[in-house]
Design a protein around this motif. Sequence first.
Motif, short mmCIF file in Angstrom:
data_model
loop_
_atom_site.label_atom_id
_atom_site.label_comp_id
_atom_site.label_asym_id
_atom_site.label_seq_id
_atom_site.Cartn_x
_atom_site.Cartn_y
_atom_site.Cartn_z
N ALA A 125 0.82 -1.22 0.00
CA ALA A 125 0.00 0.00 0.00
C ALA A 125 0.85 1.27 0.00
CB ALA A 125 -0.91 0.01 1.23
N ALA A 126 2.02 1.20 0.61
CA ALA A 126 2.86 2.40 0.73
C ALA A 126 3.49 2.73 -0.62
CB ALA A 126 3.95 2.17 1.78
N PRO A 127 3.56 4.03 -0.94
CA PRO A 127 4.10 4.41 -2.25
C PRO A 127 5.59 4.13 -2.41
CG PRO A 127 3.44 6.37 -0.99
CD PRO A 127 2.98 5.18 -0.22
N THR A 128 6.36 4.19 -1.32
CA THR A 128 7.81 3.96 -1.43
C THR A 128 8.25 3.10 -0.23
OG1 THR A 128 8.48 5.82 -0.05
CG2 THR A 128 8.11 6.30 -2.39
N PRO A 129 9.44 2.49 -0.32
CA PRO A 129 9.96 1.74 0.84
C PRO A 129 10.10 2.61 2.08
CG PRO A 129 11.19 1.15 -1.13
CD PRO A 129 10.29 2.29 -1.51
#
Lengths: 235, 214
Positions: A125-129
Amino acid sequence: MNTLLLLALLASPAHGQQPDLAARLARRGAPPDFAQAVSQLAAEARAGGLPVEPLADKAFEGLAKGYAPDRILPVVQALVARLREGREAVVSAKLPHPPGALVAAAAEALGRGIGRAEIVEILQAAPTPTDAAVGLTVAASLAAQGIVPDDATRAVTDAYRHGHSSEDVLELPSVTSNWFAEGVGMPEVLKRIRSGGGLSFPPGLNRGTGAPPGDFPGKGPPINPPGKNKNPHHP
Amino acid sequence: MTEPRAFSSDGQRYLDGEPTETLAPAERASADRLTRAVTAYAANLRAPDARLDRVVMRRVLAEAGPTHGGAWRWLLAPRMVRVRPAVLAIAAAAVLLLWWVSARPAAAPLVPATAARVPDTVLVRFELSAPDAHEVSLAGSFNRWEAPGIPLRRSSVPGLWTVTVPLAVGEQQYLFLVDGNRWIPDPTAHAQVDDGFGRRNSVIVVGPRGVARS
């Protein structure tokens, strides 16, 4: 002659270990054997793609609290195992070379009851690590506050999927803490969390100089004495 | 006839073609003989052949070796190289230093490893009510558990100790240290978590706008 000297130095057993960490531990009063053992653990962890600093911090914490080395070492070893498990969870989400902060956050989340499947859900779900690491940290904190891991995970994944930033997501533990301080019971807190109540603003508006969830000063860095922050957005 | 080993200053001026009245006859005769001999020698000199440059360069190149594959041959050809032992030792040390720098881990950021965060710092105030304490300090992930840590000061409220600390955004674990020997959790923290040693650490998550606590 010089070549031999160079080769001898390269082949030295100290190579690949953590002389720096051993020295730092020694400065904190760690016995040499213990410092060397932690250093060796850290070297093995690094070779396995695990972050080393959480191990160092745990050893520092044990020393600061006055625990004996033979009490600290198993705790550090257990942390290595949890970091390894955290890394495996992250790698299973198709991140073959995860950053150390993400592995550490995944390990912390595992330690607080967030499952591997939920970790993968947050990663997806998170856009980036980097955002994923923040999301895992927040989910772990919500779980520590007593929120069911599944709900804690959903609060984070829903926030990211609805376009909220990591700055917004980082407010969730403070908002939840305010609810508890106001006497809101766990069932109602869970209900609010499930309905996205921890994020009072539409995505993109809850940042910068806009009204924050807590009762913070409008200018300058906020100073937050306990008991002074009342959530004005409480329904 | 033996010529003089050196001429007087009048003799040197006479050889340069300048007029002189006081030159001794014997020295003048000697200078005349030398002048005639030099003139005769110069008359026999011939200009070098115009092809001389080409001939010399061809021979130089022939002795230097063929030009095709020259660099490769130069690298492979055995040569005698003179190096001072000190220079070799310095070079070896430099190689070792480069290797060490590349092999060692990147410097760890001075942030707690358990906290994942956006880069930001926020001032957070900590308070503890400890009327009987003589000293209170704060240690945690933000200072890498360096004890005794950050000292709290007595506030104007009796028994209340406070300190305001700049903290990185993200999760922080911490405890208060009372009188240098008692670790006390913060009752206003977001949560208390297992520290791995059988006790509890206090946890707060610092957001970009600060921390709201109970």
